[in-house]
Design a protein around this motif. Sequence first.
Motif, PDB file in Angstrom:
ATOM      1  N   PHE A 161       0.695  -1.093   0.106  1.00 49.46           N
ATOM      2  CA  PHE A 161      -0.020   0.060   0.191  1.00 49.46           C
ATOM      3  C   PHE A 161       0.863   1.153   0.071  1.00 49.46           C
ATOM      4  CE2 PHE A 161      -2.914   3.305   1.302  1.00 49.46           C
ATOM      5  CZ  PHE A 161      -4.135   2.982   0.996  1.00 49.46           C
ATOM      6  N   VAL A 162       1.066   1.617  -1.194  1.00 47.62           N
ATOM      7  CA  VAL A 162       2.025   3.022  -1.444  1.00 47.62           C
ATOM      8  C   VAL A 162       1.308   4.128  -1.017  1.00 47.62           C
ATOM      9  CG1 VAL A 162       3.256   4.109  -3.077  1.00 47.62           C
ATOM     10  CG2 VAL A 162       3.096   1.623  -3.140  1.00 47.62           C
ATOM     11  N   GLY A 163       2.087   5.121  -0.319  1.00 48.53           N
ATOM     12  CA  GLY A 163       1.538   6.420   0.038  1.00 48.53           C
ATOM     13  C   GLY A 163       1.804   6.800   1.441  1.00 48.53           C
ATOM     14  N   GLU A 190     -14.288   4.239  -2.657  1.00 48.42           N
ATOM     15  CA  GLU A 190     -14.587   4.402  -4.120  1.00 48.42           C
ATOM     16  C   GLU A 190     -13.946   3.226  -4.803  1.00 48.42           C
ATOM     17  OE1 GLU A 190     -13.665   7.929  -5.808  1.00 48.42           O
ATOM     18  OE2 GLU A 190     -14.990   9.162  -4.181  1.00 48.42           O
ATOM     19  N   THR A 191     -14.393   2.839  -6.019  1.00 44.41           N
ATOM     20  CA  THR A 191     -13.623   1.806  -6.541  1.00 44.41           C
ATOM     21  C   THR A 191     -12.083   2.299  -7.042  1.00 44.41           C
ATOM     22  OG1 THR A 191     -13.684   0.355  -8.639  1.00 44.41           O
ATOM     23  CG2 THR A 191     -14.432   3.007  -8.916  1.00 44.41           C
ATOM     24  N   GLY A 192     -11.329   1.119  -6.818  1.00 47.18           N
ATOM     25  CA  GLY A 192     -10.027   1.354  -7.151  1.00 47.18           C
ATOM     26  C   GLY A 192      -9.140   2.148  -6.067  1.00 47.18           C
ATOM     27  N   THR A 193      -9.797   2.269  -4.880  1.00 49.34           N
ATOM     28  CA  THR A 193      -8.923   2.687  -3.800  1.00 49.34           C
ATOM     29  C   THR A 193      -8.192   1.785  -2.902  1.00 49.34           C
ATOM     30  OG1 THR A 193     -10.910   2.598  -2.600  1.00 49.34           O
ATOM     31  CG2 THR A 193     -10.392   4.736  -3.509  1.00 49.34           C
ATOM     32  N   GLY A 194      -8.115   0.607  -3.349  1.00 49.18           N
ATOM     33  CA  GLY A 194      -7.222  -0.463  -2.454  1.00 49.18           C
ATOM     34  C   GLY A 194      -7.843  -1.222  -1.560  1.00 49.18           C
ATOM     35  N   LYS A 195      -9.232  -1.204  -1.595  1.00 49.32           N
ATOM     36  CA  LYS A 195     -10.047  -1.900  -0.737  1.00 49.32           C
ATOM     37  C   LYS A 195      -9.490  -3.588  -0.549  1.00 49.32           C
ATOM     38  CE  LYS A 195     -13.979  -1.046  -1.983  1.00 49.32           C
ATOM     39  NZ  LYS A 195     -13.689   0.046  -3.147  1.00 49.32           N
ATOM     40  N   GLU A 196      -9.341  -4.063  -1.713  1.00 50.52           N
ATOM     41  CA  GLU A 196      -8.984  -5.736  -1.658  1.00 50.52           C
ATOM     42  C   GLU A 196      -7.476  -5.717  -1.218  1.00 50.52           C
ATOM     43  OE1 GLU A 196      -9.975  -7.362  -5.437  1.00 50.52           O
ATOM     44  OE2 GLU A 196      -8.887  -9.020  -4.810  1.00 50.52           O
ATOM     45  N   LEU A 197      -6.737  -4.697  -1.811  1.00 51.42           N
ATOM     46  CA  LEU A 197      -5.312  -4.889  -1.198  1.00 51.42           C
ATOM     47  C   LEU A 197      -5.113  -4.769   0.371  1.00 51.42           C
ATOM     48  CD1 LEU A 197      -2.575  -2.376  -2.737  1.00 51.42           C
ATOM     49  CD2 LEU A 197      -2.552  -2.862  -0.264  1.00 51.42           C
ATOM     50  N   LEU A 198      -5.961  -3.814   1.032  1.00 53.45           N
ATOM     51  CA  LEU A 198      -6.090  -3.839   2.545  1.00 53.45           C
ATOM     52  C   LEU A 198      -6.568  -5.125   2.896  1.00 53.45           C
ATOM     53  CD1 LEU A 198      -7.184   0.080   2.733  1.00 53.45           C
ATOM     54  CD2 LEU A 198      -5.103  -0.996   3.527  1.00 53.45           C
ATOM     55  N   VAL A 382      -6.704   4.581  -7.899  1.00 55.34           N
ATOM     56  CA  VAL A 382      -5.386   4.000  -8.225  1.00 55.34           C
ATOM     57  C   VAL A 382      -5.552   2.998  -9.433  1.00 55.34           C
ATOM     58  CG1 VAL A 382      -3.328   2.898  -7.209  1.00 55.34           C
ATOM     59  CG2 VAL A 382      -4.949   4.330  -5.824  1.00 55.34           C
ATOM     60  N   ARG A 383      -6.458   2.345  -9.663  1.00 56.17           N
ATOM     61  CA  ARG A 383      -6.799   1.241 -10.600  1.00 56.17           C
ATOM     62  C   ARG A 383      -6.609   2.119 -12.139  1.00 56.17           C
ATOM     63  NH1 ARG A 383     -11.130  -1.109  -9.516  1.00 56.17           N
ATOM     64  NH2 ARG A 383     -10.577  -2.825  -8.747  1.00 56.17           N
ATOM     65  N   GLU A 384      -7.324   3.416 -12.119  1.00 53.81           N
ATOM     66  CA  GLU A 384      -7.363   3.906 -13.222  1.00 53.81           C
ATOM     67  C   GLU A 384      -5.882   4.568 -13.469  1.00 53.81           C
ATOM     68  OE1 GLU A 384     -10.159   7.328 -13.375  1.00 53.81           O
ATOM     69  OE2 GLU A 384      -9.457   7.681 -15.241  1.00 53.81           O
TER      70      GLU A 384
HETATM   71  N1  LIG Z   1      -2.326   2.535  -1.968  1.00 47.14           N
HETATM   72  C1  LIG Z   1      -1.818   1.772  -3.114  1.00 47.14           C
HETATM   73  N2  LIG Z   1      -0.528   1.318  -3.309  1.00 47.14           N
HETATM   74  C2  LIG Z   1      -0.434   0.617  -4.542  1.00 47.14           C
HETATM   75  N3  LIG Z   1      -0.971   0.274  -5.230  1.00 47.14           N
HETATM   76  C3  LIG Z   1      -2.572   0.382  -5.201  1.00 47.14           C
HETATM   77  C4  LIG Z   1      -3.016   1.101  -3.971  1.00 47.14           C
HETATM   78  N4  LIG Z   1      -4.258   1.191  -3.908  1.00 47.14           N
HETATM   79  C5  LIG Z   1      -4.793   0.481  -4.925  1.00 47.14           C
HETATM   80  N5  LIG Z   1      -3.566  -0.162  -5.652  1.00 47.14           N
HETATM   81  C6  LIG Z   1      -3.583  -1.058  -6.779  1.00 47.14           C
HETATM   82  O1  LIG Z   1      -5.066  -0.412  -7.327  1.00 47.14           O
HETATM   83  C7  LIG Z   1      -5.675  -1.572  -8.171  1.00 47.14           C
HETATM   84  C8  LIG Z   1      -6.993  -1.427  -7.493  1.00 47.14           C
HETATM   85  O2  LIG Z   1      -7.085  -1.891  -6.124  1.00 47.14           O
HETATM   86  P1  LIG Z   1      -8.108  -2.748  -5.330  1.00 47.14           P
HETATM   87  O3  LIG Z   1      -8.637  -3.966  -6.048  1.00 47.14           O
HETATM   88  O4  LIG Z   1      -7.385  -2.996  -4.113  1.00 47.14           O
HETATM   89  O5  LIG Z   1      -9.189  -1.729  -5.131  1.00 47.14           O
HETATM   90  P2  LIG Z   1     -10.783  -1.754  -4.621  1.00 47.14           P
HETATM   91  O6  LIG Z   1     -10.916  -0.884  -3.597  1.00 47.14           O
HETATM   92  O7  LIG Z   1     -10.875  -3.184  -4.158  1.00 47.14           O
HETATM   93  O8  LIG Z   1     -11.533  -1.566  -5.924  1.00 47.14           O
HETATM   94  P3  LIG Z   1     -13.200  -1.841  -6.260  1.00 47.14           P
HETATM   95  O9  LIG Z   1     -14.122  -1.346  -5.202  1.00 47.14           O
HETATM   96  O10 LIG Z   1     -13.282  -1.435  -7.540  1.00 47.14           O
HETATM   97  O11 LIG Z   1     -13.146  -3.730  -6.117  1.00 47.14           O
HETATM   98  C9  LIG Z   1      -4.833  -2.789  -7.577  1.00 47.14           C
HETATM   99  O12 LIG Z   1      -4.057  -3.237  -8.883  1.00 47.14           O
HETATM  100  C10 LIG Z   1      -4.032  -2.359  -6.750  1.00 47.14           C
HETATM  101  O13 LIG Z   1      -2.645  -3.037  -6.345  1.00 47.14           O
END
Ligand SMILES: Nc1ncnc2c1ncn2[C@@H]1O[C@H](COP(=O)(O)OP(=O)(O)OP(=O)(O)O)[C@@H](O)[C@H]1O
Length: 484
Positions: A161-163, A190-198, A382-384
């Motif tokens: 989780f970069v930042g 929101e979508t793509g904010t790193g929820k799955e990563l967390l 972040v996904r975008e």
């Molecule tokens: N803080 C971060 N540092 C590095 N990579 C990140 C970070 N946040 C998100 N990403 C990358 O962005 C992409 C989307 O992240 P992720 O799938 O965790 O989002 P999400 O919140 O689950 O989105 P959705 O709601 O669309 O499922 C992944 O490739 C993930 O590795």
Amino acid sequence: MHNDWTHVPVDYSDVLRRAMDSLFKTFENFSEGTFIVDKEARVVWINKRYAARFGFSDPQEAIGRDCEAVIPNSLMREVVTTGKPILLDLLETDREPLVVTRLPLKDDFGQTVGAIGFALFDEMKALTPLFSHYSRVQQELIATRQSLAQARRAKYTFASFVGTSAASLDVKRQARRAAQVDSPVLLSGETGTGKELLAHAIHGASTRAARPLVSVNVAAIPDTLLEVEFFGAAAGAYTGADRKGRVGKFELADGGTLFLDEIGDMPLVLQGKLLRVLQEKEFEPLGSNRIVRTDVRIIAATSADLPALVASGRFRADLFYRLNVLSIHAPPLRERAGDIEALVYAMLEELSADARPRHAGQFVLHDDALRLLAAYSWPGNVRELRNVLERAVMLSDSEHIDARALGAFMGTASAVASREPAGVAEETGESHIMSYAEAMGGFEKRFLAEALRASGGRVAEAAQRIGIGRATMYKKIVALGIEV
Ligand SMILES: Nc1ncnc2c1ncn2[C@@H]1O[C@H](COP(=O)(O)OP(=O)(O)OP(=O)(O)O)[C@@H](O)[C@H]1O
Ligand SMILES: [Mg+2]
């Protein structure tokens, strides 16, 4: 009296005694091993061959030991405890398995005083077809378990989780704290904010890390299949495509973490069932009479406004409170523009290592390109950003990327998704004629956004009303940067 059983009356106790004698002798002769334990499951007798097989050159050495200390995997303790026989079983040994039979020994009052075990076929020649089938299935099972375990390990750690913006550090701090405890976590954002990563990082840093992390994307599975997906089904329990029965995700996640993605899309009926399982910690797979106990940590994620869904009666309040014990909000990228540069370089390194191994780490973004990224609203977060960089890595002629070059890779995304109608091309003063693809993209975005609005922001409902799948709808929302 010599037995001549054609004469009546028969002395039944004599028959019984003879039957027992010859039964024992036959078993003893044919079996590869025989042993007897007392009611504490300690070996009281074992024949020479069986003792030798387990490394005791003198059977006497085995006497008095716990059965498991002599024969690993022995189930004789179960037989003396339950008083019930195990008529046919396979005993795994360090060589080939043995077919075994185990019988309780009872006294005159029916009390279990011990047990006797026979290993019936060594090398199992008589059972070759059955056994080769068994061992093939066993091998396949081991291989499948290994590859699943690989897939179920956490993909990301907190380091992924970069930042370093205040918002990001706060999120990481909360997530680290969540990893220390076992209560449910609700990830919003929101979508793509790193929820799955967390979710992966929390599982990976928790005491459950060595156990599976199993994910279910509620939005991607049709409502009718969700229950089976969660709780499994006995063979023949339902007439779906899969009649063989199915192990549910709850059971697969046992001892580990269950990640429920897009929980806001869960149908109300299933919400009730989920709540019950979370409370009672047990469930019954569909069509089975089996009670499965579960020990699962729940991490749920949603990009929808769950409190709003609760307020409008589309999400159960009791389930919401149950899941919302620890809540972590992943902030949108536009609110932490300070993270963009670090994200860009972390992602460029990873992307270019894959796409252009020789150029890994050589991409450089000019300041104007960074400014362009910082000014953009990033509806896909972040996904975008990652998608834009991926395009840049694949398509750029040079490793030095300036705003002009980057604008081209942001292409349709910026033209249709930017919050301000002014796109990059207009900023640079060029007259802009839309391409067919851009025009269609714009139309699609407005159409989908309208469908969403008409369905109160509920993705599943909107998808159903316009006749497309939920998963497709989610993909389009991300690709077109529609705000949900
Ligand atoms: N803080 C971060 N540092 C590095 N990579 C990140 C970070 N946040 C998100 N990403 C990358 O962005 C992409 C989307 O992240 P992720 O799938 O965790 O989002 P999400 O919140 O689950 O989105 P959705 O709601 O669309 O499922 C992944 O490739 C993930 O590795
Ligand atoms: Mg996700």
